[in-house]
Write a protein that holds these residues in place. Structure first.
Motif, PDB file in Angstrom:
ATOM      1  N   ILE A 123      45.381  72.799 -77.004  1.00 40.12           N
ATOM      2  CA  ILE A 123      46.702  72.852 -76.367  1.00 40.12           C
ATOM      3  C   ILE A 123      47.000  74.286 -75.940  1.00 40.12           C
ATOM      4  CG2 ILE A 123      49.181  72.668 -76.824  1.00 40.12           C
ATOM      5  CD1 ILE A 123      48.572  70.190 -78.522  1.00 40.12           C
ATOM      6  N   ALA A 124      46.694  75.245 -76.828  1.00 41.64           N
ATOM      7  CA  ALA A 124      46.910  76.649 -76.477  1.00 41.64           C
ATOM      8  C   ALA A 124      46.034  77.065 -75.306  1.00 41.64           C
ATOM      9  CB  ALA A 124      46.629  77.532 -77.695  1.00 41.64           C
ATOM     10  N   ALA A 125      44.776  76.633 -75.302  1.00 37.46           N
ATOM     11  CA  ALA A 125      43.848  77.032 -74.241  1.00 37.46           C
ATOM     12  C   ALA A 125      44.256  76.465 -72.888  1.00 37.46           C
ATOM     13  CB  ALA A 125      42.433  76.571 -74.599  1.00 37.46           C
ATOM     14  N   ASN A 126      44.791  75.240 -72.873  1.00 37.70           N
ATOM     15  CA  ASN A 126      45.136  74.582 -71.611  1.00 37.70           C
ATOM     16  C   ASN A 126      46.562  74.853 -71.143  1.00 37.70           C
ATOM     17  OD1 ASN A 126      42.896  72.628 -70.580  1.00 37.70           O
ATOM     18  ND2 ASN A 126      42.876  72.350 -72.808  1.00 37.70           N
ATOM     19  N   SER A 127      47.374  75.454 -72.005  1.00 37.96           N
ATOM     20  CA  SER A 127      48.773  75.683 -71.642  1.00 37.96           C
ATOM     21  C   SER A 127      48.965  76.545 -70.397  1.00 37.96           C
ATOM     22  CB  SER A 127      49.525  76.294 -72.827  1.00 37.96           C
ATOM     23  OG  SER A 127      49.716  75.342 -73.843  1.00 37.96           O
ATOM     24  N   PRO A 128      48.186  77.630 -70.184  1.00 37.40           N
ATOM     25  CA  PRO A 128      48.407  78.421 -68.969  1.00 37.40           C
ATOM     26  C   PRO A 128      48.304  77.602 -67.685  1.00 37.40           C
ATOM     27  CG  PRO A 128      47.048  79.644 -70.516  1.00 37.40           C
ATOM     28  CD  PRO A 128      47.193  78.270 -71.082  1.00 37.40           C
ATOM     29  N   GLU A 129      47.457  76.583 -67.692  1.00 36.55           N
ATOM     30  CA  GLU A 129      47.307  75.741 -66.498  1.00 36.55           C
ATOM     31  C   GLU A 129      48.319  74.610 -66.454  1.00 36.55           C
ATOM     32  OE1 GLU A 129      44.208  72.429 -64.648  1.00 36.55           O
ATOM     33  OE2 GLU A 129      43.562  73.718 -66.301  1.00 36.55           O
ATOM     34  N   LEU A 130      48.595  73.985 -67.598  1.00 36.32           N
ATOM     35  CA  LEU A 130      49.300  72.704 -67.590  1.00 36.32           C
ATOM     36  C   LEU A 130      50.710  72.744 -68.175  1.00 36.32           C
ATOM     37  CD1 LEU A 130      46.324  70.402 -68.678  1.00 36.32           C
ATOM     38  CD2 LEU A 130      47.187  70.818 -66.365  1.00 36.32           C
ATOM     39  N   TRP A 131      51.108  73.850 -68.775  1.00 36.99           N
ATOM     40  CA  TRP A 131      52.465  73.913 -69.327  1.00 36.99           C
ATOM     41  C   TRP A 131      53.293  74.849 -68.473  1.00 36.99           C
ATOM     42  CZ3 TRP A 131      55.077  70.764 -72.096  1.00 36.99           C
ATOM     43  CH2 TRP A 131      56.297  71.144 -72.640  1.00 36.99           C
ATOM     44  N   SER A 132      54.275  74.287 -67.773  1.00 33.30           N
ATOM     45  CA  SER A 132      55.055  75.065 -66.810  1.00 33.30           C
ATOM     46  C   SER A 132      56.025  76.016 -67.492  1.00 33.30           C
ATOM     47  CB  SER A 132      55.832  74.116 -65.889  1.00 33.30           C
ATOM     48  OG  SER A 132      56.837  73.420 -66.631  1.00 33.30           O
ATOM     49  N   GLY A 133      56.423  75.720 -68.703  1.00 32.65           N
ATOM     50  CA  GLY A 133      57.403  76.550 -69.395  1.00 32.65           C
ATOM     51  C   GLY A 133      58.827  76.204 -69.033  1.00 32.65           C
ATOM     52  N   LYS A 134      59.015  75.183 -68.196  1.00 29.52           N
ATOM     53  CA  LYS A 134      60.372  74.777 -67.826  1.00 29.52           C
ATOM     54  C   LYS A 134      61.041  73.979 -68.940  1.00 29.52           C
ATOM     55  CE  LYS A 134      59.223  74.610 -62.905  1.00 29.52           C
ATOM     56  NZ  LYS A 134      59.116  73.745 -61.703  1.00 29.52           N
ATOM     57  N   ARG A 135      60.238  73.475 -69.829  1.00 26.26           N
ATOM     58  CA  ARG A 135      60.750  72.727 -70.966  1.00 26.26           C
ATOM     59  C   ARG A 135      60.331  73.432 -72.252  1.00 26.26           C
ATOM     60  NH1 ARG A 135      61.958  67.590 -69.381  1.00 26.26           N
ATOM     61  NH2 ARG A 135      61.786  66.787 -71.514  1.00 26.26           N
ATOM     62  N   GLU A 136      60.989  73.100 -73.325  1.00 25.65           N
ATOM     63  CA  GLU A 136      60.569  73.553 -74.647  1.00 25.65           C
ATOM     64  C   GLU A 136      59.725  72.447 -75.271  1.00 25.65           C
ATOM     65  OE1 GLU A 136      62.410  74.614 -79.072  1.00 25.65           O
ATOM     66  OE2 GLU A 136      63.761  74.351 -77.340  1.00 25.65           O
ATOM     67  N   LEU A 137      58.631  72.825 -75.893  1.00 23.91           N
ATOM     68  CA  LEU A 137      57.788  71.857 -76.595  1.00 23.91           C
ATOM     69  C   LEU A 137      57.825  72.173 -78.084  1.00 23.91           C
ATOM     70  CD1 LEU A 137      55.731  69.584 -76.885  1.00 23.91           C
ATOM     71  CD2 LEU A 137      53.932  71.231 -76.276  1.00 23.91           C
ATOM     72  N   ARG A 138      58.240  71.202 -78.852  1.00 26.74           N
ATOM     73  CA  ARG A 138      58.260  71.340 -80.302  1.00 26.74           C
ATOM     74  C   ARG A 138      57.155  70.462 -80.893  1.00 26.74           C
ATOM     75  NH1 ARG A 138      64.849  70.658 -80.944  1.00 26.74           N
ATOM     76  NH2 ARG A 138      65.398  72.607 -79.874  1.00 26.74           N
ATOM     77  N   ILE A 139      56.257  71.104 -81.611  1.00 28.39           N
ATOM     78  CA  ILE A 139      55.152  70.397 -82.253  1.00 28.39           C
ATOM     79  C   ILE A 139      55.399  70.389 -83.755  1.00 28.39           C
ATOM     80  CG2 ILE A 139      52.662  70.328 -82.645  1.00 28.39           C
ATOM     81  CD1 ILE A 139      52.296  71.862 -80.038  1.00 28.39           C
ATOM     82  N   HIS A 140      55.461  69.210 -84.320  1.00 28.45           N
ATOM     83  CA  HIS A 140      55.663  69.052 -85.761  1.00 28.45           C
ATOM     84  C   HIS A 140      54.348  68.598 -86.385  1.00 28.45           C
ATOM     85  CE1 HIS A 140      60.115  69.329 -85.578  1.00 28.45           C
ATOM     86  NE2 HIS A 140      59.962  68.755 -84.387  1.00 28.45           N
ATOM     87  N   LEU A 141      53.882  69.325 -87.368  1.00 30.91           N
ATOM     88  CA  LEU A 141      52.704  68.944 -88.134  1.00 30.91           C
ATOM     89  C   LEU A 141      53.153  68.406 -89.484  1.00 30.91           C
ATOM     90  CD1 LEU A 141      50.399  72.049 -87.522  1.00 30.91           C
ATOM     91  CD2 LEU A 141      50.498  69.935 -86.197  1.00 30.91           C
ATOM     92  N   VAL A 142      52.640  67.237 -89.856  1.00 30.48           N
ATOM     93  CA  VAL A 142      53.042  66.606 -91.112  1.00 30.48           C
ATOM     94  C   VAL A 142      51.821  66.459 -92.001  1.00 30.48           C
ATOM     95  CG1 VAL A 142      54.127  64.613 -92.187  1.00 30.48           C
ATOM     96  CG2 VAL A 142      54.842  65.333 -89.891  1.00 30.48           C
ATOM     97  N   ASP A 143      51.815  67.169 -93.120  1.00 34.59           N
ATOM     98  CA  ASP A 143      50.678  67.113 -94.037  1.00 34.59           C
ATOM     99  C   ASP A 143      51.094  67.768 -95.347  1.00 34.59           C
ATOM    100  OD1 ASP A 143      48.145  67.356 -95.367  1.00 34.59           O
ATOM    101  OD2 ASP A 143      47.148  67.350 -93.431  1.00 34.59           O
ATOM    102  N   PRO A 144      50.844  67.120 -96.488  1.00 36.92           N
ATOM    103  CA  PRO A 144      51.176  67.769 -97.760  1.00 36.92           C
ATOM    104  C   PRO A 144      50.248  68.926 -98.104  1.00 36.92           C
ATOM    105  CG  PRO A 144      50.071  65.681 -98.152  1.00 36.92           C
ATOM    106  CD  PRO A 144      50.327  65.759 -96.673  1.00 36.92           C
ATOM    107  N   HIS A 145      49.144  69.057 -97.355  1.00 36.53           N
ATOM    108  CA  HIS A 145      48.173  70.114 -97.605  1.00 36.53           C
ATOM    109  C   HIS A 145      48.268  71.187 -96.524  1.00 36.53           C
ATOM    110  CE1 HIS A 145      46.480  67.675-100.785  1.00 36.53           C
ATOM    111  NE2 HIS A 145      46.474  66.658 -99.956  1.00 36.53           N
ATOM    112  N   PRO A 146      47.790  72.396 -96.790  1.00 37.35           N
ATOM    113  CA  PRO A 146      47.992  73.523 -95.874  1.00 37.35           C
ATOM    114  C   PRO A 146      47.396  73.288 -94.491  1.00 37.35           C
ATOM    115  CG  PRO A 146      47.218  74.281 -98.019  1.00 37.35           C
ATOM    116  CD  PRO A 146      47.092  72.791 -98.024  1.00 37.35           C
ATOM    117  N   PRO A 147      48.115  73.681 -93.444  1.00 36.93           N
ATOM    118  CA  PRO A 147      47.593  73.523 -92.087  1.00 36.93           C
ATOM    119  C   PRO A 147      46.368  74.408 -91.875  1.00 36.93           C
ATOM    120  CG  PRO A 147      49.617  74.815 -92.065  1.00 36.93           C
ATOM    121  CD  PRO A 147      49.455  74.292 -93.452  1.00 36.93           C
TER     122      PRO A 147
END
Length: 666
Positions: free
Chosen positions: A25-49
């Motif tokens: 997602i980070a690698a492709n963001s310069p091409e595909l994420w316009s920045g006009k919106r906010e993107l919130r990513i939630h990770l759910v896991d009881p163990h460390p990311p």
């Protein structure tokens, strides 16, 4: 659903697979994420990311990887066939080099208790799992740091218990211990390897153990196993001779205070603490997995694939009859593996060959693997039997062998293990590594064949999920050589005893003991007061410990992979996803759910490994890239794959379903 200028993605699971997706997602963001919106990513896991459950730091420092440090990467490279940008990054070995004086600097962070290991780690070392944990933690932090400022990541240290919501509306991800669910536009299920409740046979054995006050352990991840109930000197049967067995043996010997002493002749002597049980080990083959090679190729890298590549798969898919893997596919797979083997032999050790490579290769290319002509070619060109590849002999090393006494068998197997370790540490036999690399290539080509649906149900069950997976693991996913040297020392010390092949385990109510027999030593019955199923739990939606998948399955919101034809019905226990894009198949919708995607181990993609060997065009990296691009396009516009009016987002079929190049590592 998207609210105003905010899009939300929930990823269930924060281990290596989720981390790899985040990196893409980070690698492709310069091409595909316009920045006009906010993107919130939630990770759910009881163990460390980053590390997640399997690779978390809080496990025994005795547990190690079965890959050399230079053979582990989380990053794409020049071999990656992806639409997004290649973002090279360090392998585990390259990352660890920064901690040596004058080493390159990728980041200043590492778990302090692992630093002594990282400072001395070389590319040919087999790292501890805690070293891999530190690497995965760093990869996660780097991926987050490289996201655009309009993309934020939040980790929820809990378990996702359910996901609800209509296909054309917002999804609600419910969390243990939380009243309010997370609301998401899209949900990615990336839980990784999951435990499962014991099967009927294991429940019966557990009940037997309880009745007689004994110990029983069903299939379990080694780091999670509670072994405290085993008493010093207690006789224990371990069923399984793969990596899980090796880990358990380590925890029950070194983990209980024993040590090893190096002897002048290069062998090891085990010095017991007195707290160890006595371990009786057997399995279907009756021998441990082959040791991992401890050397590099001595000749040029073979150009793979050659005999089992896209064109061969296309031809198989064009067949109008159901395919049998052993009959129709395996000969091509075997020829590919053989090519890797003989390419290295002829280029690195020409003194052990009788004809020039071009002459051999030309004949090899036109002959079928199991033809008499191929047998004649190899016999004439490769004089030494030890340099020829015989898959049947490799697959069943104890076939038709029977020993008069346990001591005779112990001596035979010790000799076999010692010879295997010596071969895997001797660059003179680097053809074994050539075969290994071809094995990886073969594994990478199987996904599209599986997705094509041409394998018969019985062949999928018995040949692919049964024989092939076990054979691949036996040849390619064994322990480091030093672990087998330790096994030999434990055998000489009388703390490990070998049972043989085709192991049969029973119970005796009269004596209150587990029994173990094998035709390898006819007439012998071993009695023990403890039984350990020394292998990992397989996928099983009926018995999964994951509450979210269990609820979706029981409410009919996802489908188990069921392959049926006139001759057989195969229930794999895996979550079915759309071959084109990884969306979860929802029986209630009659097809893919437009807002739910599943990746990795629990799915019918058959466990695309979350990390891989460098320069192998890893299927997981291809899949992560394709999914990340589809997610970004959908979330940037506030639409989603499959939604009314949304642009169709489809992932290439050949990257959305795959099999991992190092099964058990991801």
């Amino acid at each position: 659903m998207s609210t105003g200028s905010v899009s939300t993605l929930v990823v269930v699971g924060a281990g290596p697979r989720a981390t790899g997706l985040l990196e893409r997602i980070a690698a492709n963001s310069p091409e595909l994420w316009s920045g006009k919106r906010e993107l919130r990513i939630h990770l759910v896991d009881p163990h460390p990311p980053g590390p997640g459950r399997i690779w978390r730091h809080t496990q025994s420092p005795l547990l190690r990887m079965n890959s050399m440090a230079e053979d582990v990467t989380m990053f794409t490279d020049e071999t990656s066939t992806i639409d997004g940008p290649v973002r090279p990054g360090p392998s585990l070995a390259e990352w660890a080099a920064q901690f040596r004086p004058g080493g390159p600097r990728f980041a200043p962070y590492a778990e302090p208790r692992v630093l002594p290991e990282l400072r001395t780690l070389t590319g040919a070392d087999f790292p501890t799992r805690r070293a891999q944990s530190a690497y995965l933690d760093w990869v996660f932090r780097r991926a987050v740091a490289e996201l655009p400022s309009t993309v934020t990541v939040e980790w929820h240290r809990t378990t996702a218990t359910a996901v609800t919501g209509p296909p054309d509306g917002a999804q609600q991800v419910h969390l243990a211990g939380r009243t309010a669910p997370l609301t998401a536009d899209l949900v990615v299920l990336a839980q990784g390897h999951l435990g499962s409740a014991p099967a009927a046979e294991h429940r019966a054995h557990a009940a037997f153990a309880r009745r007689h006050g004994h110990f029983h352990l069903p299939p379990e991840f080694s780091a999670d196993a509670d072994l405290t109930g085993l008493r010093p000197g207690e006789h224990v049967v371990l069923r399984g001779f793969g990596l899980a067995c090796v880990d358990l043996v380590t925890l029950l010997t070194e983990g209980r205070g024993g040590t090893y002493r190096d002897e002048p002749d290069g062998t090891l002597t085990y010095l017991p603490s007195g707290r160890e049980p006595v371990l009786h080990i057997g399995s279907r083959r009756g021998v441990p997995y082959h040791a991992k090679t401890g050397y590099r190729l001595q000749g040029p890298r073979p150009a793979l694939p050659r005999h089992f590549g896209p064109e061969a798969v296309d031809a198989l898919l064009a067949e109008e009859r159901p395919l049998n893997l052993r009959r129709d596919v395996w000969p091509l797979m075997a020829k590919e593996i053989g090519f890797g083997h003989y390419h290295e032999l002829f280029h690195a050790h020409p003194e052990r060959t009788a004809v020039p490579w071009p002459e051999f290769a030309a004949a090899y290319d036109r002959l079928e693997w199991y033809s008499d002509a191929m047998t004649h070619l190899v016999a004439g060109a490769v004089p030494g039997p030890d340099d020829r590849l015989d898959f049947e002999a490799l697959d069943r090393p104890l076939q038709d062998l029977a020993f008069a006494s346990p001591d005779d068998f112990e001596e035979h197997l010790r000799d076999r293990i010692a010879r295997d370790v010596a071969r895997r540490e001797d660059p003179a036999y680097s053809a074994d590594l050539g075969a290994f690399l071809a094995l990886l290539s073969v594994y990478g080509q199987l996904p599209r064949l599986i997705a094509g649906g041409r394998l018969s149900a019985r062949s999928l069950a018995e040949d692919l999920d049964g024989w092939w997976h076990g054979f691949f693991s036996f040849l390619a996913s064994g322990p480091p050589g030093f672990r087998l040297r330790q096994l030999l020392a434990l055998s000489r010390a009388g703390l490990v005893r070998f049972l043989g092949a085709e192991l049969r385990v029973g119970t005796d109510e009269t004596t209150g003991t587990f029994t173990a027999t094998s035709p390898t030593v006819p007439g012998r019955t071993v009695r023990a007061t403890a039984l350990i199923e020394a292998y990992l739990p397989g996928p099983n939606l009926d018995r999964t410990e994951d509450p979210l998948l269990r609820r979706l399955h029981r409410t009919g919101a996802l489908a188990e992979e069921v392959i049926a034809d006139a001759g057989h019905t195969h229930r794999s226990g895996r979550l079915t996803v759309a071959p084109a894009d990884g969306r979860v198949i929802d029986p209630g919708l009659g097809g893919p759910h437009p807002r739910r995607i599943a990746l990795g181990a629990p799915t019918d993609s058959r466990a695309v490994a979350a990390f891989a060997r460098p320069r192998t065009n890893a299927p997981a990296f291809r899949q992560n890239d394709a999914v990340a691009r589809a997610l970004l396009r959908a979330l940037d516009t506030g639409t989603h794959p499959g939604a009314p009016g949304a642009a169709a987002e489809r992932l290439d079929a050949d990257v959305s379903v795959g099999a991992g190049v190092q099964p058990g590592e991801g």
